[in-house]
Scaffold this motif. Structure first.
Motif, PDB file in Angstrom:
ATOM      1  N   GLN A 115       0.712  -1.271   0.199  1.00 57.01           N
ATOM      2  CA  GLN A 115       0.010   0.200   0.152  1.00 57.01           C
ATOM      3  C   GLN A 115       0.924   1.224  -0.106  1.00 57.01           C
ATOM      4  OE1 GLN A 115      -3.098   0.255   0.050  1.00 57.01           O
ATOM      5  NE2 GLN A 115      -3.583  -1.932  -0.867  1.00 57.01           N
ATOM      6  N   VAL A 118       1.581   2.783  -3.637  1.00 61.74           N
ATOM      7  CA  VAL A 118       0.001   3.101  -4.526  1.00 61.74           C
ATOM      8  C   VAL A 118      -0.239   4.291  -4.119  1.00 61.74           C
ATOM      9  CG1 VAL A 118      -2.509   2.681  -5.236  1.00 61.74           C
ATOM     10  CG2 VAL A 118      -0.691   0.663  -4.796  1.00 61.74           C
ATOM     11  N   LYS A 119      -0.275   4.941  -5.007  1.00 62.65           N
ATOM     12  CA  LYS A 119      -0.555   6.350  -5.371  1.00 62.65           C
ATOM     13  C   LYS A 119      -1.699   6.426  -6.197  1.00 62.65           C
ATOM     14  CE  LYS A 119       3.806   7.970  -4.487  1.00 62.65           C
ATOM     15  NZ  LYS A 119       5.337   8.564  -4.628  1.00 62.65           N
ATOM     16  N   ASN A 120      -2.509   7.638  -5.257  1.00 63.30           N
ATOM     17  CA  ASN A 120      -3.763   7.986  -6.356  1.00 63.30           C
ATOM     18  C   ASN A 120      -3.720   9.260  -6.826  1.00 63.30           C
ATOM     19  OD1 ASN A 120      -4.843   5.644  -5.420  1.00 63.30           O
ATOM     20  ND2 ASN A 120      -6.410   6.410  -3.598  1.00 63.30           N
ATOM     21  N   ILE A 121      -3.970   9.258  -7.972  1.00 62.31           N
ATOM     22  CA  ILE A 121      -3.813  10.724  -8.741  1.00 62.31           C
ATOM     23  C   ILE A 121      -5.282  11.206  -9.810  1.00 62.31           C
ATOM     24  CG2 ILE A 121      -2.847  11.815 -10.792  1.00 62.31           C
ATOM     25  CD1 ILE A 121      -1.126   9.223 -11.001  1.00 62.31           C
ATOM     26  N   ALA A 122      -5.710  11.882  -8.843  1.00 61.79           N
ATOM     27  CA  ALA A 122      -6.678  13.053  -9.076  1.00 61.79           C
ATOM     28  C   ALA A 122      -7.339  13.685 -10.928  1.00 61.79           C
ATOM     29  CB  ALA A 122      -7.729  13.753  -8.346  1.00 61.79           C
TER      30      ALA A 122
END
Length: 153
Positions: A115, A118-122
Protein backbone atom coordinates in the motif's frame (compact mmCIF):
# COMPACT_ATOMS: atom_id res chain seq x y z
CA UNK A 1 32.22 -152.17 -84.26
CA UNK A 2 29.27 -153.13 -82.45
CA UNK A 3 29.71 -150.37 -79.99
CA UNK A 4 27.49 -147.44 -80.31
CA UNK A 5 29.02 -144.49 -81.99
CA UNK A 6 29.91 -141.62 -79.94
CA UNK A 7 28.24 -138.50 -80.76
CA UNK A 8 30.39 -135.58 -81.28
CA UNK A 9 29.88 -133.07 -78.58
CA UNK A 10 27.93 -130.24 -79.99
CA UNK A 11 27.59 -126.83 -78.61
CA UNK A 12 24.11 -126.07 -77.47
CA UNK A 13 22.21 -124.07 -80.03
CA UNK A 14 21.82 -120.44 -79.20
CA UNK A 15 18.45 -118.95 -79.00
CA UNK A 16 17.71 -115.96 -81.16
CA UNK A 17 16.95 -113.01 -78.81
CA UNK A 18 15.87 -110.60 -81.49
CA UNK A 19 12.22 -109.78 -81.33
CA UNK A 20 10.72 -108.40 -84.43
CA UNK A 21 7.93 -105.94 -83.93
CA UNK A 22 5.48 -104.79 -86.48
CA UNK A 23 6.03 -101.32 -87.86
CA UNK A 24 3.09 -99.80 -85.93
CA UNK A 25 4.43 -100.97 -82.57
CA UNK A 26 7.89 -99.84 -83.54
CA UNK A 27 6.65 -96.26 -84.02
CA UNK A 28 4.90 -96.35 -80.62
CA UNK A 29 8.02 -97.44 -78.76
CA UNK A 30 10.39 -94.93 -80.29
CA UNK A 31 11.66 -92.04 -78.18
CA UNK A 32 9.38 -89.02 -78.66
CA UNK A 33 10.83 -86.03 -80.46
CA UNK A 34 10.30 -82.71 -78.75
CA UNK A 35 8.73 -79.95 -80.71
CA UNK A 36 10.53 -76.62 -80.67
CA UNK A 37 7.30 -74.79 -79.91
CA UNK A 38 6.55 -77.04 -76.96
CA UNK A 39 10.08 -76.58 -75.63
CA UNK A 40 9.82 -72.81 -76.05
CA UNK A 41 6.47 -72.66 -74.24
CA UNK A 42 7.85 -74.87 -71.43
CA UNK A 43 10.95 -72.70 -70.99
CA UNK A 44 8.89 -69.49 -71.07
CA UNK A 45 6.46 -70.91 -68.50
CA UNK A 46 9.37 -71.88 -66.25
CA UNK A 47 10.92 -68.41 -66.60
CA UNK A 48 7.60 -66.72 -65.78
CA UNK A 49 7.09 -68.87 -62.67
CA UNK A 50 10.70 -68.30 -61.59
CA UNK A 51 10.30 -64.55 -62.14
CA UNK A 52 7.12 -64.46 -60.07
CA UNK A 53 8.81 -66.39 -57.26
CA UNK A 54 11.82 -64.07 -57.40
CA UNK A 55 9.59 -60.99 -57.31
CA UNK A 56 7.69 -62.38 -54.33
CA UNK A 57 10.91 -63.10 -52.44
CA UNK A 58 12.28 -59.64 -53.27
CA UNK A 59 9.04 -58.05 -52.02
CA UNK A 60 9.24 -59.99 -48.77
CA UNK A 61 12.84 -58.88 -48.25
CA UNK A 62 11.86 -55.24 -48.88
CA UNK A 63 8.93 -55.60 -46.47
CA UNK A 64 11.21 -56.98 -43.78
CA UNK A 65 13.71 -54.14 -44.25
CA UNK A 66 10.94 -51.52 -44.11
CA UNK A 67 9.52 -53.12 -40.97
CA UNK A 68 12.94 -52.96 -39.32
CA UNK A 69 13.42 -49.32 -40.29
CA UNK A 70 9.89 -48.49 -39.11
CA UNK A 71 10.69 -50.06 -35.73
CA UNK A 72 13.88 -48.01 -35.51
CA UNK A 73 12.09 -44.78 -36.42
CA UNK A 74 9.27 -45.52 -33.96
CA UNK A 75 11.79 -46.08 -31.19
CA UNK A 76 13.58 -42.83 -32.08
CA UNK A 77 10.23 -41.00 -32.10
CA UNK A 78 9.35 -42.22 -28.62
CA UNK A 79 12.78 -41.21 -27.34
CA UNK A 80 12.46 -37.76 -28.92
CA UNK A 81 8.99 -37.31 -27.45
CA UNK A 82 10.38 -38.18 -24.03
CA UNK A 83 13.17 -35.62 -24.44
CA UNK A 84 10.62 -33.04 -25.63
CA UNK A 85 8.46 -33.67 -22.57
CA UNK A 86 11.47 -33.27 -20.26
CA UNK A 87 12.55 -30.04 -21.95
CA UNK A 88 9.01 -28.68 -21.90
CA UNK A 89 8.73 -29.36 -18.17
CA UNK A 90 12.08 -27.65 -17.54
CA UNK A 91 10.97 -24.67 -19.60
CA UNK A 92 7.66 -24.44 -17.76
CA UNK A 93 9.47 -24.71 -14.43
CA UNK A 94 11.79 -21.84 -15.36
CA UNK A 95 9.00 -19.59 -16.62
CA UNK A 96 6.46 -20.33 -13.90
CA UNK A 97 5.10 -17.36 -11.94
CA UNK A 98 6.86 -18.48 -8.78
CA UNK A 99 10.23 -18.77 -10.58
CA UNK A 100 9.79 -15.30 -12.09
CA UNK A 101 8.90 -13.83 -8.67
CA UNK A 102 11.95 -15.48 -7.09
CA UNK A 103 14.22 -14.20 -9.87
CA UNK A 104 12.80 -10.68 -9.56
CA UNK A 105 13.20 -10.68 -5.78
CA UNK A 106 16.65 -12.33 -5.63
CA UNK A 107 18.43 -11.03 -8.71
CA UNK A 108 16.73 -7.73 -9.45
CA UNK A 109 15.95 -6.64 -5.88
CA UNK A 110 12.25 -6.11 -6.56
CA UNK A 111 9.52 -6.69 -4.02
CA UNK A 112 5.80 -7.31 -4.11
CA UNK A 113 3.49 -4.31 -4.28
CA UNK A 114 2.24 -2.92 -1.01
CA UNK A 115 0.00 0.00 0.00
CA UNK A 116 2.94 2.38 0.48
CA UNK A 117 3.74 2.14 -3.19
CA UNK A 118 0.20 2.96 -4.40
CA UNK A 119 -0.52 6.61 -5.17
CA UNK A 120 -3.90 7.86 -6.28
CA UNK A 121 -3.94 10.57 -8.90
CA UNK A 122 -6.99 12.77 -9.35
CA UNK A 123 -7.67 13.93 -12.86
CA UNK A 124 -9.57 17.03 -13.85
CA UNK A 125 -13.25 16.56 -14.16
CA UNK A 126 -14.28 15.49 -17.58
CA UNK A 127 -11.79 14.45 -20.15
CA UNK A 128 -12.36 15.58 -23.67
CA UNK A 129 -11.21 14.13 -26.87
CA UNK A 130 -10.83 15.97 -30.08
CA UNK A 131 -10.82 14.43 -33.52
CA UNK A 132 -9.00 16.33 -36.16
CA UNK A 133 -10.21 15.88 -39.69
CA UNK A 134 -8.40 17.17 -42.70
CA UNK A 135 -9.93 20.35 -44.05
CA UNK A 136 -11.50 19.98 -47.43
CA UNK A 137 -12.88 22.86 -49.39
CA UNK A 138 -15.87 20.94 -50.69
CA UNK A 139 -18.41 23.66 -50.33
CA UNK A 140 -20.79 25.31 -47.92
CA UNK A 141 -22.93 22.14 -47.44
CA UNK A 142 -20.02 19.95 -46.28
CA UNK A 143 -18.90 22.73 -43.89
CA UNK A 144 -22.40 22.87 -42.45
CA UNK A 145 -22.41 19.08 -41.90
CA UNK A 146 -18.97 19.19 -40.28
CA UNK A 147 -20.03 21.95 -37.89
CA UNK A 148 -23.13 19.94 -36.89
CA UNK A 149 -20.96 16.87 -36.28
CA UNK A 150 -18.57 18.85 -34.10
CA UNK A 151 -21.46 20.29 -32.12
CA UNK A 152 -22.95 16.84 -31.50
CA UNK A 153 -19.67 15.18 -30.53
Amino acid sequence: MFEPKRRAEQEPARKNNVIELPRERLEENRRPKYSRWKMLSTVLSFLIVAGMAGTYIYGQVQLAELSDSLGTVTKQLSEDQSVYTQMNMKSEAQTSLEAVENYAADKLGMEKINQKQVKNIALSSGDKTQILLPVKNDGWFSRLLNSVRRFLS
